[in-house]
Enzyme design. Structure first.
Site, PDB file in Angstrom:
ATOM      1  N   LYS A  49       3.003   2.261  -3.255  1.00 50.26           N
ATOM      2  CA  LYS A  49       2.237   2.510  -4.492  1.00 50.26           C
ATOM      3  C   LYS A  49       1.247   3.657  -4.297  1.00 50.26           C
ATOM      4  CE  LYS A  49      -1.773  -0.594  -4.231  1.00 50.26           C
ATOM      5  NZ  LYS A  49      -2.692   0.422  -3.762  1.00 50.26           N
ATOM      6  N   CYS A  79       0.795  -1.240   0.000  1.00 55.52           N
ATOM      7  CA  CYS A  79       0.000   0.000   0.000  1.00 55.52           C
ATOM      8  C   CYS A  79       0.825   1.286   0.000  1.00 55.52           C
ATOM      9  CB  CYS A  79      -0.941  -0.002   1.198  1.00 55.52           C
ATOM     10  SG  CYS A  79      -2.227  -1.240   1.022  1.00 55.52           S
TER      11      CYS A  79
HETATM   12  P1  NAD Z   1      -4.191  -8.941  -3.498  1.00 58.85           P
HETATM   13  O1  NAD Z   1      -3.249  -8.895  -4.635  1.00 58.85           O
HETATM   14  O2  NAD Z   1      -3.829  -9.665  -2.254  1.00 58.85           O
HETATM   15  O3  NAD Z   1      -5.585  -9.553  -3.985  1.00 58.85           O
HETATM   16  C1  NAD Z   1      -6.198  -9.256  -5.216  1.00 58.85           C
HETATM   17  C2  NAD Z   1      -6.936 -10.513  -5.696  1.00 58.85           C
HETATM   18  O4  NAD Z   1      -7.706 -10.181  -6.856  1.00 58.85           O
HETATM   19  C3  NAD Z   1      -5.981 -11.654  -6.100  1.00 58.85           C
HETATM   20  O5  NAD Z   1      -6.339 -12.825  -5.402  1.00 58.85           O
HETATM   21  C4  NAD Z   1      -6.225 -11.805  -7.609  1.00 58.85           C
HETATM   22  O6  NAD Z   1      -6.117 -13.141  -8.064  1.00 58.85           O
HETATM   23  C5  NAD Z   1      -7.663 -11.306  -7.730  1.00 58.85           C
HETATM   24  N1  NAD Z   1      -8.038 -10.862  -9.070  1.00 58.85           N
HETATM   25  C6  NAD Z   1      -7.256 -10.258 -10.013  1.00 58.85           C
HETATM   26  N2  NAD Z   1      -7.990 -10.021 -11.121  1.00 58.85           N
HETATM   27  C7  NAD Z   1      -9.241 -10.480 -10.880  1.00 58.85           C
HETATM   28  C8  NAD Z   1     -10.448 -10.513 -11.636  1.00 58.85           C
HETATM   29  N3  NAD Z   1     -10.525 -10.019 -12.871  1.00 58.85           N
HETATM   30  N4  NAD Z   1     -11.550 -11.069 -11.063  1.00 58.85           N
HETATM   31  C9  NAD Z   1     -11.499 -11.579  -9.808  1.00 58.85           C
HETATM   32  N5  NAD Z   1     -10.371 -11.572  -9.042  1.00 58.85           N
HETATM   33  C10 NAD Z   1      -9.283 -11.020  -9.573  1.00 58.85           C
HETATM   34  O7  NAD Z   1      -4.557  -7.414  -3.184  1.00 58.85           O
HETATM   35  P2  NAD Z   1      -4.879  -6.773  -1.751  1.00 58.85           P
HETATM   36  O8  NAD Z   1      -3.629  -6.591  -0.973  1.00 58.85           O
HETATM   37  O9  NAD Z   1      -6.030  -7.515  -1.141  1.00 58.85           O
HETATM   38  O10 NAD Z   1      -5.356  -5.320  -2.210  1.00 58.85           O
HETATM   39  C11 NAD Z   1      -6.578  -5.112  -2.897  1.00 58.85           C
HETATM   40  C12 NAD Z   1      -6.874  -3.621  -2.898  1.00 58.85           C
HETATM   41  O11 NAD Z   1      -7.078  -3.176  -1.555  1.00 58.85           O
HETATM   42  C13 NAD Z   1      -5.757  -2.749  -3.478  1.00 58.85           C
HETATM   43  O12 NAD Z   1      -6.318  -1.654  -4.140  1.00 58.85           O
HETATM   44  C14 NAD Z   1      -5.009  -2.278  -2.231  1.00 58.85           C
HETATM   45  O13 NAD Z   1      -4.367  -1.052  -2.430  1.00 58.85           O
HETATM   46  C15 NAD Z   1      -6.158  -2.117  -1.248  1.00 58.85           C
HETATM   47  N6  NAD Z   1      -5.760  -2.249   0.160  1.00 58.85           N
HETATM   48  C16 NAD Z   1      -4.885  -3.218   0.528  1.00 58.85           C
HETATM   49  C17 NAD Z   1      -4.541  -3.341   1.869  1.00 58.85           C
HETATM   50  C18 NAD Z   1      -3.531  -4.381   2.320  1.00 58.85           C
HETATM   51  O14 NAD Z   1      -3.022  -4.249   3.447  1.00 58.85           O
HETATM   52  N7  NAD Z   1      -3.230  -5.395   1.536  1.00 58.85           N
HETATM   53  C19 NAD Z   1      -5.099  -2.478   2.827  1.00 58.85           C
HETATM   54  C20 NAD Z   1      -6.020  -1.516   2.410  1.00 58.85           C
HETATM   55  C21 NAD Z   1      -6.354  -1.414   1.061  1.00 58.85           C
END
Ligand code: NAD
Length: 439
Positions: free
Chosen positions: A263, A260
């Protein structure tokens, strides 16, 4: 309420399992078939404390299910959370391609009125653009911006007991619908903050930019402390007790990382520059952070001098922080790569991130070990890069016996320098005088 969560990653799984725990019927969807099969079997492929327990609870109650069939999940749900990744492109710009695709799929598959809840972190203005796309649907799709503030390592607590929930929308019915979903998690209703979608989107970036800035600020203070003989840990406590400042995110170290802060700082910086807005603080935050692993490696190189290349170092920690297996933008990984580039060989240990790290590291130069003591056997120094609890109180006598030399470079300030000198270690940490047993 019937809910679909699109993207079963860190945020999607926690959201899905969390919402299922209050009785909603939740389907988590992902394109990764292997992941979905594991999850359907109650196995969670990421390390997040208590997540597996919550997923299994949802499965047992039949409130939680997993699928790769996006269309079906959309058709059978009223509320659709989008939790797919929004990575940075090489120039820092946000890559919204997955979010765009998923939103188009939702617009195409909708078979009645729906509410789309955007939990992925998206730049201010995205709600308006996606809103236009959703108008192409035959059915009304209300849009809600609902940024997620969970921290990896304590994500379940953060979701089940949030400090606040931000709901950004221009649609009153959708706002009330999402407020109802979150009420079981909030004791105080005033912690549900309703606002317009652009402000909700901006709140997420402002929060991450502020937290990242505090870390870079403390790293700068630490560098000055090193030069003037002050102890940054004392300074940290000295300022953190000021209520105007507070204690959070003031820990100096090898820099911030994860999926996070880096990026999100890049994306908001890119947007600020595009809009010709001043962004000096953010640029400095990023610059300081980018240089932090290198500054630490320079200190290690200085210790070894010309004969450094070829030395074997033990490394504790590869994850970007404790309690997660996530190595995305991990300053620990960056430090290890810099060390190998400078000719050092590494024996590394991490309680959870080894499997992820193996895919990225040059295994000719980095030997991954199964236990912390294996990683220090016959090494000329130990380098600590992640603040895992199991590193905070190791068997120092055993370390003394196993290590070739009693030298520790601590990028997380886990120990008291004075005590380390008494134990016979040359102890070099961040923003504090080096403890040398010979002086
Ligand atoms: P991640 O990469 O762990 O998970 C994303 C998931 O989406 C993956 O499992 C991937 O296979 C799936 N995916 C990709 N394309 C897809 C599609 N077309 N259809 C269905 N599934 C699909 O990401 P994350 O860390 O969970 O982050 C997700 C969002 O939340 C980002 O925008 C991030 O900035 C935000 N966020 C993350 C956190 C954190 O701590 N990880 C905290 C707050 C916000």
């Amino acid at each position: 309420m019937k809910i679909a969560v699109i993207g079963a990653g860190y945020v999607g799984l926690v959201t899905g399992a969390g919402l299922a725990s209050t009785g909603n019927k939740v389907t988590c969807v992902d394109i990764d078939e292997e992941k979905i099969n594991l999850l359907a079997d109650g196995q969670v492929p990421i390390h997040e404390p208590r997540l597996e327990q919550l997923v299994r609870y949802g499965l047992a109650k039949q409130n939680l299910s997993f699928s790769t069939d996006l269309g079906r999940a959309i058709r059978s749900s009223k509320i659709i959370f989008v939790t797919v990744g929004t990575p940075a492109q090489v120039d820092g710009r946000q890559d919204l391609s997955t979010v765009d695709t998923v939103c188009e799929q939702i617009a195409g598959a909708a078979n009645g009125p729906k509410t789309l809840v955007m939990k992925s972190t998206v730049l201010p203005g995205t709600a308006r653009k996606i809103g236009e796309k959703l108008q192409t649907s035959r059915h009304k799709i209300a849009y809600v911006s609902n940024p997620e503030f969970l921290k990896e390592g304590s994500a379940i607590d953060d979701f089940l007991k949030p400090d606040r929930v931000v709901i950004g929308s221009e649609d009153q019915d959708a706002i009330e619908e999402i407020e109802t979903l979150y009420k079981p998690f909030l004791r105080r209703e005033e912690n549900i903050l309703v606002m317009d979608s652009a402000s909700a989107e901006m709140t997420k970036y402002a929060a991450n930019a502020m937290l990242a800035t505090r870390i870079s600020f403390m790293n700068e203070m630490a560098a000055i402390c090193e030069k003037v003989g002050a102890d940054v840990e004392k300074v940290r406590r000295g300022i953190g007790t000021d209520r105007r400042i507070g204690n959070g995110h003031l820990f100096p170290g090898v820099g911030y990382g994860g999926s996070c802060f880096p990026k999100d700082v890049s994306a908001i910086l890119y947007l600020a520059e595009l809009l010709d807005c001043p962004a000096g603080v953010l640029r400095a935050t990023q610059h300081t952070n980018d240089g932090q692993p290198n500054r630490f490696v320079e200190r290690i190189k200085k210790h070894f001098g010309d004969k450094g290349g070829g030395s074997v170092l033990g490394v504790w920690g590869l994850a970007f922080k404790r309690d997660t297996d996530d190595i995305r933008e991990s300053p620990a990984m960056k430090t290890v790569k810099l060390l190998t580039k400078n000719g050092f060989s590494i024996k590394a240990y991490d309680p959870e991130a080894t499997e992820n790290a193996e895919r990225e590291l040059d295994t000719m130069r980095v030997m991954l070990c199964r236990d912390p003591y294996g990683a220090v056997t016959d090494v000329e120094a130990l380098v600590i890069l992640t603040d895992w609890p199991e590193f905070s109180n190791p068997d120092f006598n055993r370390l003394s016996t196993l290590m070739q030399k009693r030298v520790i470079f601590d990028g997380r300030n886990l120990y008291e320098p004075k005590t380390m000198a008494q134990r016979g270690f040359l102890y070099c940490c961040i923003g504090r005088p080096t403890a040398d047993p010979s002086t």
